[in-house]
Design a protein around this motif. Structure first.
Motif, PDB file in Angstrom:
ATOM      1  N   UNK A 482       0.836  -1.208   0.000  1.00 11.54           N
ATOM      2  CA  UNK A 482       0.000   0.000   0.000  1.00 11.54           C
ATOM      3  C   UNK A 482       0.868   1.255   0.000  1.00 11.54           C
ATOM      4  N   UNK A 483       1.983   1.228   0.714  1.00  7.47           N
ATOM      5  CA  UNK A 483       2.838   2.405   0.793  1.00  7.47           C
ATOM      6  C   UNK A 483       3.835   2.521  -0.342  1.00  7.47           C
ATOM      7  N   UNK A 484       4.070   1.412  -1.086  1.00  2.03           N
ATOM      8  CA  UNK A 484       5.092   1.433  -2.120  1.00  2.03           C
ATOM      9  C   UNK A 484       4.598   0.969  -3.470  1.00  2.03           C
ATOM     10  N   UNK A 485       4.319  -0.321  -3.603  1.00  4.72           N
ATOM     11  CA  UNK A 485       3.950  -0.887  -4.895  1.00  4.72           C
ATOM     12  C   UNK A 485       2.699  -0.214  -5.470  1.00  4.72           C
ATOM     13  N   UNK A 486       1.725   0.063  -4.625  1.00  2.00           N
ATOM     14  CA  UNK A 486       0.482   0.669  -5.105  1.00  2.00           C
ATOM     15  C   UNK A 486       0.713   2.082  -5.659  1.00  2.00           C
ATOM     16  N   UNK A 487       1.251   3.025  -4.865  1.00  3.17           N
ATOM     17  CA  UNK A 487       1.418   4.380  -5.418  1.00  3.17           C
ATOM     18  C   UNK A 487       2.555   4.505  -6.420  1.00  3.17           C
ATOM     19  N   UNK A 488       3.637   3.704  -6.238  1.00  4.93           N
ATOM     20  CA  UNK A 488       4.815   3.865  -7.099  1.00  4.93           C
ATOM     21  C   UNK A 488       4.692   3.126  -8.423  1.00  4.93           C
ATOM     22  N   UNK A 490       1.375   0.735  -9.512  1.00  5.55           N
ATOM     23  CA  UNK A 490       0.006   0.607 -10.031  1.00  5.55           C
ATOM     24  C   UNK A 490      -0.611   1.963 -10.373  1.00  5.55           C
ATOM     25  N   UNK A 491      -0.530   2.908  -9.447  1.00  3.22           N
ATOM     26  CA  UNK A 491      -1.199   4.190  -9.655  1.00  3.22           C
ATOM     27  C   UNK A 491      -0.455   5.075 -10.642  1.00  3.22           C
ATOM     28  N   UNK A 492       0.867   4.944 -10.705  1.00  2.80           N
ATOM     29  CA  UNK A 492       1.632   5.643 -11.740  1.00  2.80           C
ATOM     30  C   UNK A 492       1.236   5.111 -13.116  1.00  2.80           C
TER      31      UNK A 492
END
Length: 624
Positions: A482-488, A490-492
């Motif tokens: 949630x703090x890394x893979x998701x924003x860095x 998936x969301x990118x």
């Protein structure tokens, strides 16, 4: 949805209006509907805005926007879904207000007037990157949403403080100096992206999710960069009352999602939904259709390769729900042509190969709608990844071993793995030693294999950008995702691909109240019997027959190994040629050529690694 940029330069020796125009054009795709500029020529403060009009299509929603008193100036990218409730709260506390329009931007400004910047951030539900200039205190405020859906770069270059939604906007400033951050390249090879707060360029940072930065004018002039501060943290200790049954929790979750989706369906432009036929997107589509008087527009792309195609599953779900469904089967040629645009699209090296189908479905959807909801975040928030399931099984086995036996067994495995170098044995040893961070890295990337690929770069990851937040392994893995893979990652991937086509995407699962609720659930409400997202499945089966969903999931991928041997082979041989590798002196030529040879001759499948190297080299060629 918009693109924002700005800078503070007290020594302007160029045409500031022309520079602002060029900065805006660089992010035109993020806001093709209108452009805006605000300047304080005495202080050298400049705000640039590109608008994709979603709410209040009139000029009353134009940015940069000044507050009613004129004290605050804002440029805002994103959507605040609860702005009507905030407006009602303001009127209840402070009396009726003379609203100029009905945009969320105006409500944010009014809230800042009465509550202050940080307290206002705590009220906002949505996705956003915000910059606010306080004319009275001469302070600049930057902020990013809690989960990190919207991007925001910032930093100093050649004595000028700059910020923007995308790096390409900063590059248009005449004083910008682009120097490659070699540390970021090492992190890219590990994670397939450049993790925040790093960026690929020296001196430029990405604001972390749920953080804000407060910068005085004097600090800008003296090139001082304060540390950003968190305005929200997920409290993992907040747990659901033990008396709440699974059924009660499922109903509460459904009601919460229904409210969130209703708010996210608010738009003054056409709106639809991505639909893959999996649990997450099917649930979003089902609840959208439930809350809509018209047929919801749903979109799917398909591939002719059956191993990667799920379009027929999505079509079944769409037919059952009664949506207005559009699907497009793309050829290999369509997909391969996208590769040429990736470096320009993503600004930084980024090699999650599902970026290709993500872009293609965004391109198709934009022909029909301006906003699309998605199921992003369902796996990270509700424990859906296969890695969680397999880890949970392994943890159960390890926990059955006596404590006195675990450490000696871990040592035996460690010594044995020096000879066989088996990743599964390595992970079991890490579980026995409770070395959770190393375990996470072994799941995310086989970084040992990259050590001989690049020159003079430390590939071992630093732990400073991740904090252990739980002694429970599954919760820990989720927190890191949630703090890394998701924003860095998936969301990118989604933001750049969709915004490249001027399409706004919204992710109901990432509403922070949904995230907090999911975090409070017992693990067996989310993961049980070898399946993840238990509670989401329970809700979905009230709308869609179980038989339509309970099947193996392919994932949103492409046949990468094969494409690199045929359709992409000329590009591989060109970009990764000895001459071009030598040009940048980053990759080790001999090792790269060996990897290419093994893959092309089918002695090994190096598709994932080759894709990383190809994208890196393509980025270097494009932006150098």
């Amino acid at each position: 949805m918009c693109g924002i940029a700005g800078y503070v330069d007290q020594h302007i020796n160029y045409d500031a209006l022309q520079v602002a125009h060029e900065i805006g054009l660089a992010i035109y795709h993020r806001g093709p509907d209108s452009a805006g500029l605000w300047q304080d020529s005495n202080l050298g403060v400049n705000f640039v805005h590109r608008r994709l009009a979603i709410l209040d299509l009139s000029t009353a929603g134009h940015q940069p926007m000044a507050s009613a008193s004129g004290r605050y100036i804002i440029v805002f990218n994103g959507e605040v879904y609860n702005y009507k409730r905030i407006a009602a709260q303001l009127e209840s506390q402070f009396g009726l207000m003379a609203w100029r329009g009905h945009s969320d931007t105006e409500v944010i400004l009014q809230a800042i007037e009465y509550y202050g910047f940080v307290e206002t951030l705590k009220l906002l539900e949505g996705m956003f990157a915000i910059a606010v200039w306080d004319k009275e205190s001469k302070k600049l405020y930057l902020a990013r949403d809690r989960i990190g859906e919207k991007p925001l770069y910032y930093g100093y270059s050649n004595g000028v403080f700059m910020f923007a939604s995308e790096l390409k906007a900063l590059r248009k400033h005449p004083k910008f100096i682009a120097t490659i951050n070699r540390r970021a390249i090492g992190q890219y090879l590990l994670h397939s992206c450049v993790p925040a707060p790093l960026s690929i360029l020296e001196g430029i940072h990405k604001l972390m999710p749920a953080h804000y930065l407060e910068l005085s004018y004097s600090e800008c002039c003296e090139q001082i960069l304060p540390k950003s501060k968190a305005y929200w943290r997920l409290d993992s200790s907040n747990k659901l009352d033990k008396s709440v049954t699974f059924l009660d929790a499922s109903i509460e979750c459904e009601n919460l999602l229904s409210m969130v989706i209703q708010e996210q369906m608010l738009a003054d432009v056409p709106l639809g939904c991505f639909l893959s036929g999996g649990v997450d997107s099917s649930l979003i589509a089902a609840m959208m259709q439930k809350n809509s008087a018209q047929k919801v527009k749903t979109f799917t792309i398909g591939f002719n390769d059956s191993k990667f195609n799920e379009a027929h599953y999505a079509n079944e779900v769409a037919q059952h729900l009664g949506t207005e469904h559009t699907e497009l089967y793309v050829s290999n040629k369509d997909a391969l042509e996208t590769v040429a645009e990736l470096a320009q699209m993503y600004d930084e090296p980024f090699c999650d190969s599902s970026q290709i189908p993500t872009f293609l479905v965004s391109k198709m959807a934009r022909q029909h709608v301006t906003v699309a909801l998605s199921g992003d975040g369902g796996d990270e928030i509700f424990t859906g990844y296969q890695s969680y399931i397999l880890t949970h099984r392994a943890q159960i086995l390890v926990d059955k071993l006596p404590d006195s036996f675990q450490a000696p067994l871990a040592n035996i495995l460690k010594q044995g793995n020096k000879l066989v170098k088996n990743n599964k044995i390595n992970r079991l040893e890490q579980l026995l030693n409770k070395d959770y961070f190393e375990y996470y890295l072994s799941i995310m990337s086989d970084f040992i294999g990259y050590k001989n690929l690049i020159n003079n770069i430390n590939l071992y990851p630093s732990a400073w950008w991740r904090e252990q937040s739980s002694c429970n392994l599954i919760t820990y893995l989720q927190d890191l995702d949630r703090g890394g893979y998701l924003p860095d990652d998936i969301l990118v991937k989604v933001d750049r691909a969709a915004m490249y086509m001027s399409l706004e995407t919204r992710a109901p699962f990432l509403n922070h109240k949904v995230v907090e609720f999911a975090s409070s659930l017992p693990l067996d409400y989310k993961l049980a019997d070898g399946r993840g997202k238990i509670i989401l499945r329970d809700i979905l089966y009230r709308y869609v027959p179980r038989s339509m969903i309970e099947r193996p999931k392919h994932g949103f991928g492409i046949p990468l190994d094969r494409w690199l041997r045929d359709g992409l082979k000329p590009l591989v041989l060109d970009l990764l040629s000895p001459q071009k590798i030598e040009k940048f002196k980053i990759l080790d030529n001999a090792n790269v050529q060996e990897i290419i040879c093994e893959h092309m001759n089918k002695r090994a499948n190096h598709g994932s690694l080759l894709w990383k190297l190809l994208i890196l080299q393509q980025w270097l060629e494009c932006w150098s």
